[in-house]
Design a protein around this motif. Structure first.
Motif, mmCIF file in Angstrom:
data_model
loop_
_atom_site.group_PDB
_atom_site.id
_atom_site.type_symbol
_atom_site.label_atom_id
_atom_site.label_comp_id
_atom_site.label_asym_id
_atom_site.label_seq_id
_atom_site.Cartn_x
_atom_site.Cartn_y
_atom_site.Cartn_z
ATOM 1 N N TRP A 9 0.809 -1.210 0.000
ATOM 2 C CA TRP A 9 0.000 0.000 0.000
ATOM 3 C C TRP A 9 0.846 1.264 0.000
ATOM 4 O O TRP A 9 0.525 2.239 -0.682
ATOM 5 C CB TRP A 9 -0.959 0.013 1.199
ATOM 6 N N LEU A 10 1.967 1.254 0.720
ATOM 7 C CA LEU A 10 2.811 2.442 0.767
ATOM 8 C C LEU A 10 3.478 2.698 -0.582
ATOM 9 O O LEU A 10 3.560 3.838 -1.041
ATOM 10 C CB LEU A 10 3.864 2.292 1.861
ATOM 11 N N TYR A 11 3.952 1.636 -1.210
ATOM 12 C CA TYR A 11 4.566 1.751 -2.544
ATOM 13 C C TYR A 11 3.520 2.221 -3.556
ATOM 14 O O TYR A 11 3.804 3.047 -4.430
ATOM 15 C CB TYR A 11 5.143 0.395 -2.947
ATOM 16 N N PHE A 12 2.310 1.718 -3.447
ATOM 17 C CA PHE A 12 1.214 2.108 -4.323
ATOM 18 C C PHE A 12 0.831 3.570 -4.112
ATOM 19 O O PHE A 12 0.439 4.263 -5.043
ATOM 20 C CB PHE A 12 0.013 1.200 -4.038
ATOM 21 N N LEU A 13 0.996 4.041 -2.883
ATOM 22 C CA LEU A 13 0.583 5.402 -2.545
ATOM 23 C C LEU A 13 1.613 6.447 -2.949
ATOM 24 O O LEU A 13 1.260 7.485 -3.525
ATOM 25 C CB LEU A 13 0.302 5.497 -1.045
ATOM 26 N N VAL A 14 2.899 6.227 -2.631
ATOM 27 C CA VAL A 14 3.921 7.266 -2.852
ATOM 28 C C VAL A 14 5.106 6.786 -3.677
ATOM 29 O O VAL A 14 6.083 7.516 -3.847
ATOM 30 C CB VAL A 14 4.437 7.826 -1.509
ATOM 31 N N PRO A 21 12.134 8.952 -6.292
ATOM 32 C CA PRO A 21 11.144 9.921 -6.778
ATOM 33 C C PRO A 21 9.742 9.606 -6.285
ATOM 34 O O PRO A 21 9.386 8.440 -6.074
ATOM 35 C CB PRO A 21 11.239 9.787 -8.299
ATOM 36 N N LEU A 22 8.956 10.652 -6.108
ATOM 37 C CA LEU A 22 7.559 10.481 -5.724
ATOM 38 C C LEU A 22 6.810 9.796 -6.853
ATOM 39 O O LEU A 22 7.026 10.076 -8.032
ATOM 40 C CB LEU A 22 6.925 11.846 -5.436
ATOM 41 N N GLY A 23 5.917 8.886 -6.495
ATOM 42 C CA GLY A 23 5.161 8.173 -7.517
ATOM 43 C C GLY A 23 3.823 7.721 -6.978
ATOM 44 O O GLY A 23 3.349 8.201 -5.947
ATOM 45 N N GLY A 24 3.211 6.783 -7.691
ATOM 46 C CA GLY A 24 1.960 6.208 -7.234
ATOM 47 C C GLY A 24 0.783 7.166 -7.279
ATOM 48 O O GLY A 24 0.741 8.112 -8.070
ATOM 49 N N LEU A 25 -0.164 6.929 -6.399
ATOM 50 C CA LEU A 25 -1.389 7.720 -6.366
ATOM 51 C C LEU A 25 -1.108 9.178 -6.033
ATOM 52 O O LEU A 25 -1.764 10.081 -6.569
ATOM 53 C CB LEU A 25 -2.351 7.114 -5.344
ATOM 54 N N SER A 26 -0.150 9.439 -5.166
ATOM 55 C CA SER A 26 0.180 10.820 -4.799
ATOM 56 C C SER A 26 0.641 11.613 -6.017
ATOM 57 O O SER A 26 0.234 12.761 -6.214
ATOM 58 C CB SER A 26 1.265 10.835 -3.726
ATOM 59 N N LEU A 27 1.501 11.011 -6.835
ATOM 60 C CA LEU A 27 1.975 11.697 -8.035
ATOM 61 C C LEU A 27 0.833 11.944 -9.011
ATOM 62 O O LEU A 27 0.745 13.021 -9.615
ATOM 63 C CB LEU A 27 3.074 10.869 -8.710
ATOM 64 N N THR A 28 -0.061 10.975 -9.163
ATOM 65 C CA THR A 28 -1.202 11.137 -10.061
ATOM 66 C C THR A 28 -2.071 12.326 -9.655
ATOM 67 O O THR A 28 -2.433 13.164 -10.481
ATOM 68 C CB THR A 28 -2.045 9.849 -10.079
ATOM 69 N N THR A 163 -8.401 14.799 -16.411
ATOM 70 C CA THR A 163 -6.946 14.937 -16.289
ATOM 71 C C THR A 163 -6.350 13.793 -15.478
ATOM 72 O O THR A 163 -5.275 13.278 -15.805
ATOM 73 C CB THR A 163 -6.595 16.285 -15.626
ATOM 74 N N ILE A 164 -7.036 13.398 -14.420
ATOM 75 C CA ILE A 164 -6.572 12.264 -13.607
ATOM 76 C C ILE A 164 -6.462 11.014 -14.466
ATOM 77 O O ILE A 164 -5.462 10.273 -14.396
ATOM 78 C CB ILE A 164 -7.510 12.040 -12.411
ATOM 79 N N LYS A 165 -7.464 10.765 -15.289
ATOM 80 C CA LYS A 165 -7.424 9.572 -16.142
ATOM 81 C C LYS A 165 -6.355 9.704 -17.230
ATOM 82 O O LYS A 165 -5.746 8.710 -17.634
ATOM 83 C CB LYS A 165 -8.804 9.340 -16.758
ATOM 84 N N ALA A 166 -6.095 10.933 -17.680
ATOM 85 C CA ALA A 166 -5.093 11.140 -18.727
ATOM 86 C C ALA A 166 -3.672 10.911 -18.226
ATOM 87 O O ALA A 166 -2.776 10.602 -19.020
ATOM 88 C CB ALA A 166 -5.221 12.548 -19.299
ATOM 89 N N THR A 167 -3.435 11.063 -16.928
ATOM 90 C CA THR A 167 -2.085 10.844 -16.400
ATOM 91 C C THR A 167 -1.607 9.422 -16.621
ATOM 92 O O THR A 167 -0.394 9.163 -16.616
ATOM 93 C CB THR A 167 -2.025 11.152 -14.893
ATOM 94 N N SER A 168 -2.532 8.476 -16.816
ATOM 95 C CA SER A 168 -2.131 7.079 -17.038
ATOM 96 C C SER A 168 -1.311 6.931 -18.319
ATOM 97 O O SER A 168 -0.566 5.958 -18.467
ATOM 98 C CB SER A 168 -3.363 6.176 -17.101
ATOM 99 N N SER A 176 6.243 7.223 -13.102
ATOM 100 C CA SER A 176 5.821 6.293 -12.049
ATOM 101 C C SER A 176 4.501 6.709 -11.403
ATOM 102 O O SER A 176 4.396 6.831 -10.191
ATOM 103 C CB SER A 176 6.910 6.178 -10.985
ATOM 104 N N GLU A 177 3.474 6.956 -12.261
ATOM 105 C CA GLU A 177 2.145 7.255 -11.720
ATOM 106 C C GLU A 177 1.492 5.954 -11.284
ATOM 107 O O GLU A 177 2.100 4.889 -11.349
ATOM 108 C CB GLU A 177 1.303 8.029 -12.746
ATOM 109 N N VAL A 178 0.250 6.012 -10.879
ATOM 110 C CA VAL A 178 -0.352 4.893 -10.174
ATOM 111 C C VAL A 178 -0.480 3.634 -11.041
ATOM 112 O O VAL A 178 -0.265 2.512 -10.555
ATOM 113 C CB VAL A 178 -1.729 5.314 -9.598
#
Length: 238
Positions: A9-14, A21-28, A163-168, A176-178
């Motif tokens: 969960w932490l890797y998925f989050l940040v 580098p920051l990634g995951g859901l936070s970056l998205t 925009t959130i969906k476009a980040t994929s 390293s987005e979600v």
């Protein structure tokens, strides 16, 4: 699935932050919000120009809007990340490239949203402001734009969802987005692909559905406001 969430969960989050580098859901989320905020000033300018009474201002902006909307976002990401560095000699990182691309697209779509909001206002608003001695720019800034932005606020929230969906699409350049993090987690566990992508789909659904409901509630509230104002005016007159 619970074990998968507990372990990653932490890797998925940040992502790798703070050791990388920051990634995951936070970056998205941060990338989407930053793109919309940075695109707002340009979108306002283009939106005002889109409904300008002067053809020399209106037509070039119309061409720009139609051109950007006609090109797939994926292609623009490729150009920005691979083609521009070859031409200019300046290479940008994945996050910067994706941010610039999203700002461009958001600005164009915001221009359409703002332009539609201005057109939806009664023409008497602008004429009344001009009759009071305000210049065209002052009438826009003090009278027209505040009303237009209030009416299009649900559309702004909907644009954030898009925009959130476009980040994929940042996945194709290694951002390293979600969704990229989900793919890496799937590579690590290998045997739980269904669970990994169910968690990813649920994440997008919760985030986007929550914002969509916010847009719906804003639209309902704005739709009820004129009726409430009319009722209050009727009471005062009686």
């Amino acid at each position: 699935m619970l074990e998968l969430i507990q372990d990653y969960w932490l890797y998925f989050l940040v992502g790798q932050y703070p050791n990388g580098p920051l990634g995951g859901l936070s970056l998205t989320v941060l990338l989407s919000a930053a793109a919309l905020i940075l695109a707002m000033p340009l979108g306002l300018v283009l939106g005002v120009a889109r409904v300008s009474p002067y053809r020399a201002v209106r037509w070039p902006v119309a061409v720009l809007v139609q051109l950007v909307r006609a090109v797939p976002l994926l292609l623009v990401v490729f150009w920005a990340y691979f083609f521009l560095p070859a031409v200019t000699g300046v290479k940008t990182g994945q996050a910067t490239t994706m941010l610039m691309t999203l700002v461009l697209f958001d600005a164009v779509y915001l221009a359409e949203i703002v332009g539609a909001g201005i057109k939806a206002l009664p023409k008497g608003q602008l004429e009344g402001a001009r009759s009071l001695g305000l210049s065209y720019a002052q009438a826009l800034r003090l009278v027209i734009l505040p009303q237009a932005l209030r009416h299009v606020s649900p559309s702004l929230v909907s644009q954030l969802v898009a925009t959130i969906k476009a980040t994929s699409l940042g996945y194709i350049i290694g951002l390293s987005e979600v969704s990229f993090i989900a793919t890496q987690v799937n590579t690590l566990v290998f045997t739980k692909a269904v669970e990994v992508y169910i968690v990813l789909a649920a994440t997008y659904f919760i985030l986007c559905f929550g914002l969509s409901r916010l847009a719906f509630l804003l639209e309902r509230r704005l739709g009820r406001r004129p009726a409430l104002v009319s009722a209050e005016s009727a009471k005062e007159m009686s």
